[in-house]
Scaffold this motif. Structure first.
Motif, PDB file in Angstrom:
ATOM      1  N   LEU A   1      -1.222  -4.006   4.635  1.00 25.02           N
ATOM      2  CA  LEU A   1      -2.018  -5.169   3.977  1.00 25.02           C
ATOM      3  C   LEU A   1      -0.945  -5.765   2.829  1.00 25.02           C
ATOM      4  O   LEU A   1      -0.843  -7.287   2.678  1.00 25.02           O
ATOM      5  CB  LEU A   1      -3.189  -4.846   3.091  1.00 25.02           C
ATOM      6  N   PRO A   2      -0.282  -5.274   2.005  1.00 27.50           N
ATOM      7  CA  PRO A   2       0.839  -6.100   0.969  1.00 27.50           C
ATOM      8  C   PRO A   2       1.716  -6.700   1.905  1.00 27.50           C
ATOM      9  O   PRO A   2       2.192  -7.838   1.412  1.00 27.50           O
ATOM     10  CB  PRO A   2       1.427  -4.788   0.260  1.00 27.50           C
ATOM     11  N   ARG A   3       2.107  -6.217   2.996  1.00 23.86           N
ATOM     12  CA  ARG A   3       3.138  -6.911   3.900  1.00 23.86           C
ATOM     13  C   ARG A   3       2.451  -8.141   4.350  1.00 23.86           C
ATOM     14  O   ARG A   3       3.110  -9.224   4.760  1.00 23.86           O
ATOM     15  CB  ARG A   3       3.690  -6.037   4.961  1.00 23.86           C
ATOM     16  N   LEU A   4       1.159  -8.049   4.763  1.00 18.58           N
ATOM     17  CA  LEU A   4       0.592  -9.256   5.355  1.00 18.58           C
ATOM     18  C   LEU A   4       0.039 -10.388   4.330  1.00 18.58           C
ATOM     19  O   LEU A   4       0.437 -11.591   4.523  1.00 18.58           O
ATOM     20  CB  LEU A   4      -0.670  -8.857   5.959  1.00 18.58           C
ATOM     21  N   LEU A   5      -0.171  -9.943   3.182  1.00 16.76           N
ATOM     22  CA  LEU A   5      -0.573 -10.775   2.146  1.00 16.76           C
ATOM     23  C   LEU A   5       0.214 -11.235   1.079  1.00 16.76           C
ATOM     24  O   LEU A   5       0.100 -12.039   0.216  1.00 16.76           O
ATOM     25  CB  LEU A   5      -1.881 -10.293   1.376  1.00 16.76           C
ATOM     26  N   GLY A   6       1.466 -10.595   1.097  1.00 17.55           N
ATOM     27  CA  GLY A   6       2.728 -10.848   0.465  1.00 17.55           C
ATOM     28  C   GLY A   6       2.505 -10.619  -0.981  1.00 17.55           C
ATOM     29  O   GLY A   6       3.121 -10.962  -2.023  1.00 17.55           O
ATOM     30  N   SER A   7       1.570  -9.689  -1.449  1.00 25.30           N
ATOM     31  CA  SER A   7       1.514  -9.097  -2.772  1.00 25.30           C
ATOM     32  C   SER A   7       0.677  -7.804  -2.675  1.00 25.30           C
ATOM     33  O   SER A   7       0.177  -7.369  -1.754  1.00 25.30           O
ATOM     34  CB  SER A   7       0.717 -10.224  -3.651  1.00 25.30           C
ATOM     35  N   SER A   8       1.116  -7.001  -3.926  1.00 25.21           N
ATOM     36  CA  SER A   8       0.521  -5.677  -3.731  1.00 25.21           C
ATOM     37  C   SER A   8      -0.862  -5.571  -4.423  1.00 25.21           C
ATOM     38  O   SER A   8      -1.221  -6.580  -5.287  1.00 25.21           O
ATOM     39  CB  SER A   8       1.251  -4.610  -4.597  1.00 25.21           C
ATOM     40  N   GLY A   9      -1.814  -4.755  -4.451  1.00 29.34           N
ATOM     41  CA  GLY A   9      -3.250  -4.584  -4.814  1.00 29.34           C
ATOM     42  C   GLY A   9      -3.933  -3.781  -4.204  1.00 29.34           C
ATOM     43  O   GLY A   9      -3.678  -3.092  -2.989  1.00 29.34           O
ATOM     44  N   ASN A  10      -5.297  -3.586  -4.648  1.00 23.67           N
ATOM     45  CA  ASN A  10      -5.902  -2.703  -3.834  1.00 23.67           C
ATOM     46  C   ASN A  10      -6.762  -3.207  -2.757  1.00 23.67           C
ATOM     47  O   ASN A  10      -8.112  -3.192  -2.767  1.00 23.67           O
ATOM     48  CB  ASN A  10      -7.195  -1.917  -4.844  1.00 23.67           C
ATOM     49  N   PHE A  11      -6.103  -3.878  -1.680  1.00 27.92           N
ATOM     50  CA  PHE A  11      -6.930  -4.710  -0.743  1.00 27.92           C
ATOM     51  C   PHE A  11      -7.695  -3.917   0.105  1.00 27.92           C
ATOM     52  O   PHE A  11      -8.415  -4.450   0.897  1.00 27.92           O
ATOM     53  CB  PHE A  11      -5.821  -5.655   0.095  1.00 27.92           C
ATOM     54  N   GLU A  12      -7.278  -2.467   0.074  1.00 26.61           N
ATOM     55  CA  GLU A  12      -8.170  -1.644   0.980  1.00 26.61           C
ATOM     56  C   GLU A  12      -9.567  -1.530   0.774  1.00 26.61           C
ATOM     57  O   GLU A  12     -10.317  -1.551   1.542  1.00 26.61           O
ATOM     58  CB  GLU A  12      -7.278  -0.443   1.146  1.00 26.61           C
ATOM     59  N   VAL A  13      -9.671  -1.732  -0.627  1.00 27.31           N
ATOM     60  CA  VAL A  13     -11.147  -1.695  -0.971  1.00 27.31           C
ATOM     61  C   VAL A  13     -12.041  -2.826  -0.356  1.00 27.31           C
ATOM     62  O   VAL A  13     -13.164  -2.695   0.039  1.00 27.31           O
ATOM     63  CB  VAL A  13     -11.180  -1.936  -2.667  1.00 27.31           C
ATOM     64  N   ILE A  14     -11.373  -4.215  -0.165  1.00 27.18           N
ATOM     65  CA  ILE A  14     -11.962  -5.123   0.541  1.00 27.18           C
ATOM     66  C   ILE A  14     -12.400  -4.837   1.991  1.00 27.18           C
ATOM     67  O   ILE A  14     -13.457  -5.044   2.653  1.00 27.18           O
ATOM     68  CB  ILE A  14     -11.191  -6.320   0.568  1.00 27.18           C
ATOM     69  N   VAL A  15     -11.470  -4.273   2.720  1.00 28.21           N
ATOM     70  CA  VAL A  15     -11.655  -3.639   4.069  1.00 28.21           C
ATOM     71  C   VAL A  15     -12.631  -2.723   4.150  1.00 28.21           C
ATOM     72  O   VAL A  15     -13.480  -2.553   5.129  1.00 28.21           O
ATOM     73  CB  VAL A  15     -10.072  -3.463   4.746  1.00 28.21           C
ATOM     74  N   PHE A  16     -12.638  -1.736   3.438  1.00 26.52           N
ATOM     75  CA  PHE A  16     -13.633  -0.359   3.352  1.00 26.52           C
ATOM     76  C   PHE A  16     -14.980  -1.200   3.075  1.00 26.52           C
ATOM     77  O   PHE A  16     -15.927  -0.533   3.747  1.00 26.52           O
ATOM     78  CB  PHE A  16     -13.366   0.265   1.972  1.00 26.52           C
TER      79      PHE A  16
END
Length: 614
Positions: A285-300
């Motif tokens: 996700l950080p590579r796809l979105l270009g930034s770091s963060g807890n993006f996996e929570v959204i996917v969950f």
């Protein structure tokens, strides 16, 4: 190949490949085992017991901090360091963590589990947050900095410092826990646990102390989480409050729900899926979105929506159903010894066994029952009839312990029962059915009937987990099968109870009540939904039970069924007794005719009462 063979093959393959896996894969598998242990507790608590908790991470923290403090505290070292081998400190920490978790979980459960609905999960969120901040604000636990220098576990002089060696222990503990929990669910105690979810009134009437069972399941889930925390602390060798916050508690529950909240192996599946997915998403996700963060929570969150929409019971039932096409059913093993269930002697014929004296029930300004008095004798069938809204069900609940009377007294076997729960009535020999059928619809018919014999068993949780209850369990199931055959439903013993017709489900309730070997049998509309031949079979069964000396009280709307069967009849209207006597006397009573027919002028109209159904 059956499911046992498949499980054994999985264990053998895991052990054989463990030494060949890369270190990273071993570490991930170790974490999956730790998470699955907590999720298995949530399966018992939420999926089986019906109690939602977001706070299990707090108990993981309790187990981790308990062993970390014992192993690193100068105070502990000064107190026992000279007399205890340092290699034993982790095991003392395990014992200390179990004791602390047990005390805390029992106390929290006694308070929290009194709540119902959405209040219960909200309360678990509250104390989950409290534990997180407590861990971070206690100086002797290292505050938010944490505790370092936790020693490894040592077994027989061998250090388990590496994830590769400790991982085998983690999976060994997990598999033993799954085996013990499976044994527990496949027992008398397991049937009582399953009845907690949506069937507490029914379970209490079968003699189950549902309040105590809820607390015990809550404590069991907490202890599994504490063991996971103990293993986590000695694998990481360092702990701080971060892994025990509310987000992790929600993640544990997510694992149980995605895998299958009602299935033990669903905990393993859910833990594996979420752990592996989280590991991949944190890189992708950080590579796809270009930034770091807890993006996996959204996917969950999105994944949860999909699972709840398409797989309401989780993924494991689908996996099991697909795999079941290629697996043979497991054959039940006969116990090595037989056991005779206890049977109390029935009271002598004609003795009053159940008595209501001026029983009144008020709901605010509404009087549902007004000074109702009646008695039931051993060896008779007593019918309670009346138009809809006459107060029959309310009275039925009072004389079976479901509700307490506002005034008056109920006596069972000569004992005053005011204020006693329905399980106390069951313990004295009262069995009952319900106006609205209450069964465990997804469980087999024989399991539902065996629940009625709950109070005739004595084996507890530990014996069930270790399969020391097999003789008693076989006797309980044999009793259930005997009652099913007696009621004409023996051929349906192995099918889910919810798949049968309503009339058959009512007969299952009668068989369940008979499995408890009652002296008093209360039947709430037993003939409703039955066809003519089924009613005749029921009448024959009740006549046989009367001949054996049972006292039977029947609430029924089918007047032909009642009048051809009952020895005595009591009639209620608007909560009061308007008539009592033999069927012929009641049919000729003008008050009864007026209640059922709206007033009549011709005596010949009395005969029509038999054909009426209120």
């Amino acid at each position: 190949m059956n499911r046992r063979h498949l499980t054994l093959a999985f264990v053998v393959a895991l052990a054989a490949l463990w030494g060949l896996l890369p270190d990273f894969s071993v570490t991930v598998l170790s974490y999956i085992g730790l998470y699955a242990l907590v999720a298995a507790g949530l399966v018992m608590l939420t999926g089986v017991g019906g109690m939602t908790s977001f706070g299990q991470a707090a108990f993981v923290g309790a187990g981790a901090y308990a062993t970390a403090w014992v192993c690193t505290s100068p105070m502990v070292a000064a107190a026992i360091g000279t007399v205890v081998n340092p290699a034993l400190l982790p095991w003392i920490g395990l014992l200390f963590g179990i004791v602390v978790t047990f005390v805390v979980a029992w106390g929290l459960g006694a308070v929290t589990l009194r709540l119902s609905g959405h209040y219960l999960p909200l309360c678990t969120i509250a104390w989950g947050l409290s534990f997180y901040f407590l861990f971070g604000n206690l100086d002797f636990l290292g505050g938010h900095t944490g505790v370092a220098g936790v020693p490894p576990i040592v077994v027989a002089g061998m250090s388990l410092a590496s994830p590769r060696s400790l991982g085998l222990v983690i999976w060994g503990v997990l598999l033993l826990a799954l085996w013990a929990l499976h044994n527990l669910l496949d027992s008398r105690e397991g049937r009582a646990i399953r009845a907690l979810k949506g069937g507490r009134v029914m379970a209490e009437s079968m003699g189950v102390d549902t309040g105590r069972y809820r607390i015990k399941v809550f404590v069991l889930a907490a202890l599994l989480a504490a063991v996971s925390g103990w293993l986590y602390a000695h694998m990481q060798r360092f702990i701080n409050p971060t892994p025990f916050n509310l987000n992790i508690g929600i993640e544990y529950l997510f694992m149980a729900v995605v895998g299958g909240a009602g299935h033990l192996w669903g905990a393993v599946l859910g833990a594996a899926l979420i752990t592996l997915l989280k590991e991949q998403l944190q890189d992708i996700l950080p590579r796809l979105l270009g930034s770091s963060g807890n993006f996996e929570v959204i996917v969950f969150g999105l994944l949860m929506l999909v699972v709840l929409q398409r797989f309401a019971d989780g993924l494991w039932p689908t996996v099991a159903r697909l795999g079941g096409r290629f697996l043979k059913p497991v054959k039940a093993r006969a116990p090595r010894q037989t056991l005779t269930l206890p049977e109390a002697a029935l009271p002598p014929r004609g003795q009053i066994v159940l008595q209501a004296d001026a029983v009144t029930k008020r709901f605010g300004g509404l009087v549902a029952n007004d000074a109702v008095s009646m008695d039931v004798k051993a060896g008779e069938i007593h019918a309670l009839i009346g138009p809809n809204g006459a107060g029959k069900s309310t009275f039925f609940n009072m004389i079976s312990g479901v509700d307490d009377p506002s005034s008056g007294e109920v006596r069972l076997m000569g004992r005053p029962m005011t204020g006693q729960p329905s399980r106390a009535f069951a313990a004295l020999g009262l069995g009952r059915t319900f106006q609205h059928v209450r069964l465990l619809g997804q469980r087999r018919v024989i399991e539902n009937v065996a629940l009625g014999a709950h109070r005739r068993g004595r084996r507890g949780w530990i014996a069930s987990m270790l399969r020391l209850d097999r003789a008693e369990e076989a006797a309980l199931l044999a009793q259930a099968r005997r009652q099913l055959e007696r009621c004409g439903l023996g051929e349906f013993a192995e099918v889910p109870a919810g798949s049968l017709a309503l009339g058959q489900q009512r007969v299952i309730e009668i068989a369940r009540a008979l499995a408890g070997h009652p002296a008093v049998l209360l039947l709430d509309e037993p003939a409703a939904g039955l066809r003519h031949l089924e009613k005749r079979a029921l009448a024959t069964l009740l006549d046989q039970l009367r001949a054996e000396g049972l006292a039977i009280l029947v609430v029924e709307h089918d007047m032909e069924f009642v009048m051809n069967l009952a020895d005595r009849v009591t009639v209620l209207e608007f909560g009061s007794v308007i008539a009592r006597g033999t069927p012929l006397e009641v049919q000729a009573d003008p008050k009864v005719l007026d209640a059922y027919l709206g007033g009549v002028d011709e005596p010949a109209e009395a005969g029509r009462l038999v054909e009426q159904s209120a």
